[in-house]
Write an enzyme that holds these catalytic residues in place. Structure first.
Site, short mmCIF file in Angstrom:
data_model
loop_
_atom_site.label_atom_id
_atom_site.label_comp_id
_atom_site.label_asym_id
_atom_site.label_seq_id
_atom_site.Cartn_x
_atom_site.Cartn_y
_atom_site.Cartn_z
N ASP A 1 0.82 -1.22 0.00
CA ASP A 1 0.00 0.00 0.00
C ASP A 1 0.85 1.26 0.00
O ASP A 1 0.49 2.28 -0.60
CB ASP A 1 -0.93 0.02 1.22
CG ASP A 1 -2.20 -0.79 1.00
OD1 ASP A 1 -2.38 -1.30 -0.12
OD2 ASP A 1 -3.00 -0.89 1.94
N HIS B 1 -3.57 9.10 7.43
CA HIS B 1 -3.41 7.77 8.03
C HIS B 1 -2.04 7.55 8.67
O HIS B 1 -1.89 6.61 9.47
CB HIS B 1 -3.64 6.68 6.99
CG HIS B 1 -5.02 6.64 6.43
ND1 HIS B 1 -6.15 6.56 7.22
CD2 HIS B 1 -5.48 6.67 5.15
CE1 HIS B 1 -7.23 6.53 6.46
NE2 HIS B 1 -6.85 6.61 5.19
N GLY C 1 -2.03 3.38 4.61
CA GLY C 1 -3.03 3.90 3.68
C GLY C 1 -2.52 4.94 2.70
O GLY C 1 -3.13 5.99 2.54
N ASP D 1 -13.01 13.02 4.13
CA ASP D 1 -12.54 11.88 3.34
C ASP D 1 -13.46 10.69 3.64
O ASP D 1 -13.99 10.58 4.74
CB ASP D 1 -11.09 11.58 3.77
CG ASP D 1 -10.33 10.63 2.88
OD1 ASP D 1 -10.71 9.44 2.85
OD2 ASP D 1 -9.36 11.05 2.23
N HIS E 1 -12.52 7.75 4.17
CA HIS E 1 -11.83 6.92 5.15
C HIS E 1 -11.67 7.67 6.47
O HIS E 1 -11.45 8.88 6.49
CB HIS E 1 -10.46 6.50 4.63
CG HIS E 1 -10.51 5.72 3.35
ND1 HIS E 1 -10.37 6.32 2.11
CD2 HIS E 1 -10.70 4.40 3.12
CE1 HIS E 1 -10.48 5.39 1.17
NE2 HIS E 1 -10.69 4.22 1.75
N ASP F 1 -12.37 11.27 -2.17
CA ASP F 1 -12.86 9.91 -2.41
C ASP F 1 -14.27 9.71 -1.86
O ASP F 1 -14.85 8.64 -2.01
CB ASP F 1 -11.89 8.86 -1.85
CG ASP F 1 -11.42 9.17 -0.44
OD1 ASP F 1 -11.94 10.11 0.18
OD2 ASP F 1 -10.50 8.47 0.04
N TYR G 1 -9.47 9.14 -6.04
CA TYR G 1 -8.81 8.19 -6.92
C TYR G 1 -9.42 8.12 -8.31
O TYR G 1 -8.91 7.39 -9.15
CB TYR G 1 -8.77 6.81 -6.23
CG TYR G 1 -8.17 6.96 -4.85
CD1 TYR G 1 -6.81 7.17 -4.70
CD2 TYR G 1 -8.97 6.99 -3.71
CE1 TYR G 1 -6.25 7.38 -3.46
CE2 TYR G 1 -8.43 7.19 -2.46
CZ TYR G 1 -7.06 7.39 -2.33
OH TYR G 1 -6.51 7.62 -1.10
#
Length: 333
Positions: free
Chosen positions: A107, A149, A157, A184, A186, A272, A311
Site C-alpha cells: 500500500d 493515516h 493507507g 474523506d 476513510h 474519495d 482516486y
C-alpha cells in the site's frame, strides 16, 4: 443563526478572503508505481485547472519550503524519519525487516523521490499553518497534503508523513484550541490517534464504517483522559447523498463550533467521498462536497484546507479547483 438555531460569528457571502495557495511544480512527477491508485499527478491537474480558469490571480501562490528532518520529528520517530530519508527502490531488498516494521510495502511502496515527496507535501501544510498564525491569510490551501493515516512510527493507507498533525502542532503555538474536520471517505485515524488524549484539539471524522479501511472510527470512540469527548466519529453507510450528508454535517459542526470555539480549523477535503470514486462508495456531488468547505468558511475562523484521498483523478481535480475558487469568493458566478 446556524441550522441548529445558534448565533455564531459569520461573514456574509461574497466577502473575499485572503487565500494562500501552496504548490510545488514537481509534485506531479512522483509516482507510486504501476496500478497504484494514489496518483500525485492529480495535484498538477488541479493546478492546471486553476491556472486555465484564471483563478491563481485571486490567491497568493507559494512554493512550499521542504519540511526538514527536525520538522518531521516533531511528531514522527527519529528512526522512522531516518528510514524514509535513506530507503530507495534500489536498496529496499536489503532492508526487509525495516520495511515490515514501518509498514512500507504494498500500500505504501518505496518509489523514487519518496522522501522529497514527503518533505514537499508536509512543507505545504506546515507553511499554511505558519501563514495563518502570522495573520498573513484567512485561508491556506495545500491540496498535496491531507495524508491522514500516517502514524508516529509507520506508514499507512498511502500516507508516509502525517502533514496534518504537523500543521496542527504549528497552529497550537498560536491558538489554544484547534478543530480538525475530515470529510474523506476513510476515517482520519492517524490524526485522531495523535490527539486522542488532549482537549486542545478536537477531531471530527465523517467516514464509511464497517469492513472498510482502516476499520476504526466507531461512534463510541470519543477520546481518552483529558481528551474524552474531544473525538467525534460519524460512521456512515454506502451511498450517502448530499442532502443526507448535510443533515448530519451542519448541525454537528455548528454545535462543535459553538461549544469548542476553536481558534483555527483544519479541514481535510478528501475527494474519495465523491460519487464514482475508484475506491469510494458515497454519492456526494462536487457541489455537495464543496458545501462543507463553504460552511466551515462561514464561521470566519482561520482555515487550513488540505487534500487527501481521491482516486478518480479527473473528479478530484474538478472538485479541488471548485473549492479553491469558492474559498476566494462564494458569489463568483
Amino acid at each position: 443563526m446556524d441550522v441548529s438555531g445558534n448565533s455564531l460569528p459569520s461573514a456574509p457571502d461574497g466577502v473575499k478572503r485572503k487565500v494562500c495557495y501552496f504548490y510545488d511544480p514537481d509534485v506531479g512527477n512522483y509516482y507510486y508505481g504501476q496500478g497504484h491508485p494514489m496518483k500525485p499527478h492529480r495535484i498538477r491537474m488541479t493546478h492546471a485547472l486553476l491556472a486555465h480558469y484564471g483563478l491563481l490571480q485571486h490567491m497568493q501562490v507559494h512554493k512550499p519550503f521542504p519540511a526538514r528532518d527536525r520538522d518531521l520529528c516533531r511528531f514522527h520517530a527519529d528512526d522512522y524519519v531516518a528510514f524514509l530519508r535513506s530507503i530507495t527502490p534500489e536498496t529496499q531488498q536489503d532492508h526487509m525487516r525495516q520495511l515490515k516494521r514501518f509498514n512500507v510495502g504494498e500500500d505504501c511502496p518505496v518509489f523514487d523521490g519518496l522522501y522529497s515527496f514527503c518533505q514537499t507535501y508536509a512543507g505545504g501544510s506546515v507553511g499554511g499553518a505558519v501563514k495563518l498564525n502570522h495573520d498573513q491569510c484567512d485561508i491556506a490551501v495545500n491540496w498535496a497534503g491531507g495524508l491522514h493515516h500516517a502514524k508516529k512510527c509507520e506508514a499507512s493507507g498511502f500516507c508516509y508523513v502525517n502533514d496534518i498533525v504537523l500543521a496542527i502542532l504549528e497552529l497550537l503555538k498560536q491558538h489554544e484550541r484547534v478543530l480538525y474536520v475530515d470529510i474523506d471517505i476513510h476515517h482520519g485515524d492517524g490524526v485522531e490517534e495523535a490527539f486522542y488524549t488532549t482537549d486542545r484539539v478536537m477531531t471530527v471524522s465523517f467516514h464509511k464504517f464497517g469492513d472498510y479501511f482502516p476499520g476504526t472510527g466507531d461512534l463510541r470512540d470519543i477520546g481518552y483522559g483529558k481528551g474524552k469527548y474531544y473525538s467525534l466519529n460519524v460512521p456512515l453507510d454506502d451511498g450517502i447523498d448530499d442532502e443526507s450528508y448535510h443533515l448530519l454535517f451542519k448541525p454537528l459542526i455548528g454545535k462543535v463550533m459553538e461549544v469548542f470555539r476553536p481558534g483555527a480549523v483544519v479541514l481535510q477535503c478528501g475527494a474519495d467521498s465523491l460519487s464514482g470514486d475508484r475506491l469510494g462508495c458515497f454519492n456526494l456531488s462536487i457541489r455537495g462536497h464543496a458545501e462543507c468547505v463553504k460552511y466551515m468558511r462561514s464561521f470566519n475562523v482561520p482555515l487550513l484546507l488540505l487534500g487527501g484521498g481521491g482516486y478518480t483523478i479527473r473528479n478530484v481535480a474538478r472538485c479541488w479547483c471548485y473549492e479553491a475558487d469558492r474559498s476566494c469568493s462564494w458569489n463568483r458566478s
